[in-house]
Design a protein around this motif. Sequence first.
Motif, short mmCIF file in Angstrom:
data_model
loop_
_atom_site.label_atom_id
_atom_site.label_comp_id
_atom_site.label_asym_id
_atom_site.label_seq_id
_atom_site.Cartn_x
_atom_site.Cartn_y
_atom_site.Cartn_z
N LEU A 1 0.72 -1.12 -0.01
CA LEU A 1 -0.11 -0.01 0.20
C LEU A 1 0.84 1.30 -0.01
O LEU A 1 2.08 1.31 0.27
CB LEU A 1 -0.95 0.00 1.17
CG LEU A 1 -1.87 -1.26 1.37
CD1 LEU A 1 -2.71 -1.04 2.67
CD2 LEU A 1 -2.79 -1.21 0.25
N GLY A 2 0.38 2.42 -0.05
CA GLY A 2 1.00 3.64 -0.41
C GLY A 2 0.77 4.45 0.79
O GLY A 2 -0.44 4.26 1.46
N VAL A 3 1.54 5.47 1.40
CA VAL A 3 1.32 6.39 2.55
C VAL A 3 1.47 7.69 2.03
O VAL A 3 2.73 7.85 1.55
CB VAL A 3 2.18 5.80 3.49
CG1 VAL A 3 2.11 6.99 4.86
CG2 VAL A 3 1.83 4.38 4.10
N ILE B 107 -5.98 6.26 -8.34
CA ILE B 107 -5.51 5.33 -7.29
C ILE B 107 -6.83 5.38 -6.11
O ILE B 107 -7.14 6.36 -5.78
CB ILE B 107 -4.27 6.06 -6.60
CG1 ILE B 107 -3.27 6.15 -7.75
CG2 ILE B 107 -3.75 5.18 -5.24
CD1 ILE B 107 -2.08 6.83 -7.40
N GLY B 108 -6.99 4.40 -5.54
CA GLY B 108 -8.12 4.15 -4.62
C GLY B 108 -7.56 4.49 -3.20
O GLY B 108 -6.29 4.18 -2.89
N ILE B 109 -8.29 4.87 -2.38
CA ILE B 109 -8.04 5.36 -1.07
C ILE B 109 -8.39 4.07 -0.06
O ILE B 109 -9.71 3.81 -0.04
CB ILE B 109 -8.19 6.41 -0.23
CG1 ILE B 109 -7.85 7.78 -1.51
CG2 ILE B 109 -8.28 6.92 1.01
CD1 ILE B 109 -8.31 9.03 -1.22
N ARG B 110 -7.64 3.43 0.88
CA ARG B 110 -7.87 2.70 1.66
C ARG B 110 -8.18 3.24 3.06
O ARG B 110 -9.18 2.78 3.74
CB ARG B 110 -6.91 1.51 2.11
CG ARG B 110 -6.42 0.71 0.80
CD ARG B 110 -7.42 -0.60 1.05
NE ARG B 110 -7.29 -1.38 1.96
CZ ARG B 110 -6.41 -2.53 1.89
NH1 ARG B 110 -5.90 -2.80 0.99
NH2 ARG B 110 -6.75 -3.22 2.96
N VAL C 150 2.03 5.91 -4.31
CA VAL C 150 1.94 6.89 -4.98
C VAL C 150 3.31 7.58 -5.52
O VAL C 150 4.05 7.41 -4.78
CB VAL C 150 1.05 8.04 -4.31
CG1 VAL C 150 0.79 9.34 -5.18
CG2 VAL C 150 -0.22 7.58 -3.65
N LYS C 151 3.32 8.07 -6.78
CA LYS C 151 4.51 8.47 -7.37
C LYS C 151 4.76 10.00 -6.52
O LYS C 151 3.97 10.69 -6.26
CB LYS C 151 4.57 8.80 -8.61
CG LYS C 151 4.25 7.41 -9.39
CD LYS C 151 4.42 7.57 -11.00
CE LYS C 151 4.93 6.33 -11.47
NZ LYS C 151 3.86 5.34 -11.73
N GLY C 152 6.04 10.27 -6.39
CA GLY C 152 6.26 11.50 -5.70
C GLY C 152 6.06 12.62 -6.63
O GLY C 152 6.24 14.02 -5.98
N ASP C 153 5.81 12.76 -7.77
CA ASP C 153 5.60 13.88 -8.53
C ASP C 153 4.29 14.46 -8.10
O ASP C 153 4.05 15.80 -8.39
CB ASP C 153 5.30 13.73 -10.07
CG ASP C 153 4.30 12.66 -10.44
OD1 ASP C 153 3.81 11.76 -9.47
OD2 ASP C 153 3.70 12.55 -11.69
N ILE D 196 5.63 11.20 1.21
CA ILE D 196 5.09 10.12 0.36
C ILE D 196 6.17 8.85 0.57
O ILE D 196 7.31 8.80 0.17
CB ILE D 196 4.92 10.31 -1.20
CG1 ILE D 196 3.79 11.55 -1.31
CG2 ILE D 196 4.59 9.02 -1.93
CD1 ILE D 196 3.57 11.80 -2.46
N TYR D 197 5.56 7.82 0.95
CA TYR D 197 6.31 6.33 0.97
C TYR D 197 5.56 5.31 0.82
O TYR D 197 4.42 5.23 0.81
CB TYR D 197 7.22 6.51 2.35
CG TYR D 197 6.81 6.61 3.48
CD1 TYR D 197 6.28 5.55 4.15
CD2 TYR D 197 6.40 7.96 3.93
CE1 TYR D 197 5.57 6.09 5.71
CE2 TYR D 197 5.76 8.30 5.03
CZ TYR D 197 5.46 7.17 6.03
OH TYR D 197 4.92 7.66 7.00
#
Length: 167
Positions: free
Chosen positions: A94-96, A121-124, A147-150, A166-167
């Motif tokens: 997952l992304g944070v 992108i879906g949000i959990r 999620v990409k850093g851009d 973002i990580y």
Amino acid sequence: MWEKINEKFKKYPARIRVAEKMIELGLSLNDDGKIYCGNLKISDKALATAADVDRRAIKSTIEVICEDEELYNLFSNITPAGTLLKNIAKNISLGVIEIEVGSESEGILAKTTNLISKKGIGIRQAYAEDTELQQSPILTIITNEPVKGDLINEFLKIKGVTRVSIY
């Protein structure tokens, strides 16, 4: 309600820390005069350690809460919010996104989730620290994928956002 808590405990900073910690952790006061997280009883010592106070501050805070119907109603109805996936997100792909907000925080959640959804992108999960309890509150958003850093620059354009990770 914060005014009531501050008014009731203004001479006792340790009691304010206990009340704030109870709210932060989702701890409630039960009919037996004990503190619980859900149905798990929390020891006075454990809460005292978490709030960085003496155990006597726990007992005196509970006494004050029990004597005040409005405070008792508040503290007996607190429920824990559940598990925050932030610390295990990487393990389960997952992304944070962590967004620190300043004094103007209105609309930040809506604007950030809108940016994320526009990327498909879906949000959990989304979790916002209380702006009255934290000096620099953090909005944490867990996404279905990293999620990409851009997007950092896009988030920083939102009024009230002071820092993004973002990580």
